[in-house]
Design an enzyme around this catalytic site. Sequence first.
Site, PDB file in Angstrom:
ATOM      1  N   HIS A  22     -24.954  16.110  16.605  1.00  0.00           N
ATOM      2  CA  HIS A  22     -25.669  14.905  17.042  1.00  0.00           C
ATOM      3  C   HIS A  22     -24.867  14.200  18.129  1.00  0.00           C
ATOM      4  CE1 HIS A  22     -22.884  12.171  15.008  1.00  0.00           C
ATOM      5  NE2 HIS A  22     -22.915  12.994  13.978  1.00  0.00           N
ATOM      6  N   SER A  55     -20.591  16.937  12.556  1.00  0.00           N
ATOM      7  CA  SER A  55     -20.185  15.998  13.597  1.00  0.00           C
ATOM      8  C   SER A  55     -18.932  16.477  14.338  1.00  0.00           C
ATOM      9  CB  SER A  55     -19.987  14.612  12.961  1.00  0.00           C
ATOM     10  OG  SER A  55     -19.890  13.606  13.923  1.00  0.00           O
TER      11      SER A  55
END
Length: 246
Positions: A147, A124
């Site tokens: 993501h 992340s």
Amino acid sequence: MDTRMEQEDQPGKDDKDKPSGLMEKIQQLGQTNVPQLSQDSNIHCLTIVGQIEGHMQLPPQNKTTKYEHILPQLVAIEQNPKIEGLVVILNTVGGDVEAGLAISEMIASLSKPTVSLVLGGGHSIGVPIAVSCDYSFIASTATMTIHPVRLTGLVIGVPQTFEYLDKMQDRVVSFVTKHSNISETNFKDLMFAKGNLTRDIGTNVVGDDAVKYGLINGIGGIGQAIKKINELIELNHTDEGEGLIQ
């Protein structure tokens, strides 16, 4: 008066209950002999582990990296003439986007050589931190999850919320593509890929693939990271020497 003086001479109860240095090492680390960093080392090691904590304090059971602890350390590293290079060790699940970007920008703007090493995971918002250094390594078994940006808590379902998320996402994409060899198109393809993550969109990139995509510079471990930072420090000394005019 005599009674009070006698009490002061007696060792306090806290001193008796306090474990010795040896016992503390056994309790904390499970061993008696703990190797220490050399006091005259010119390399500082900074660890980014657990969840990156931002403006909201996380529960005490969470292992966290607090950005208000990291930023002052980076300022001190920049100012300390004895520190000539920085190695950043990452094993993080990500966390607060703005806190992660703040750490990334601070590392990227250091005037001293920097090397990052992703062990276990650099997921992340850990991705921008990993690529913020001059050179990056990843262990062959480590992974990086790419993501879209998400909001937790109450979300107001209006177009402005989407626009805010979109702009925040653009900041992350811009930073990563600027500080690595991956193109914006390829990074967004990984970010919005379907079928790779359960109940989500995105991609889980393993070590070799991270290098293949140009996200990370090379496969390696702590030995390679220390070797590389020493090379960059020597190169920095050479450049400074050539810049001197008599």
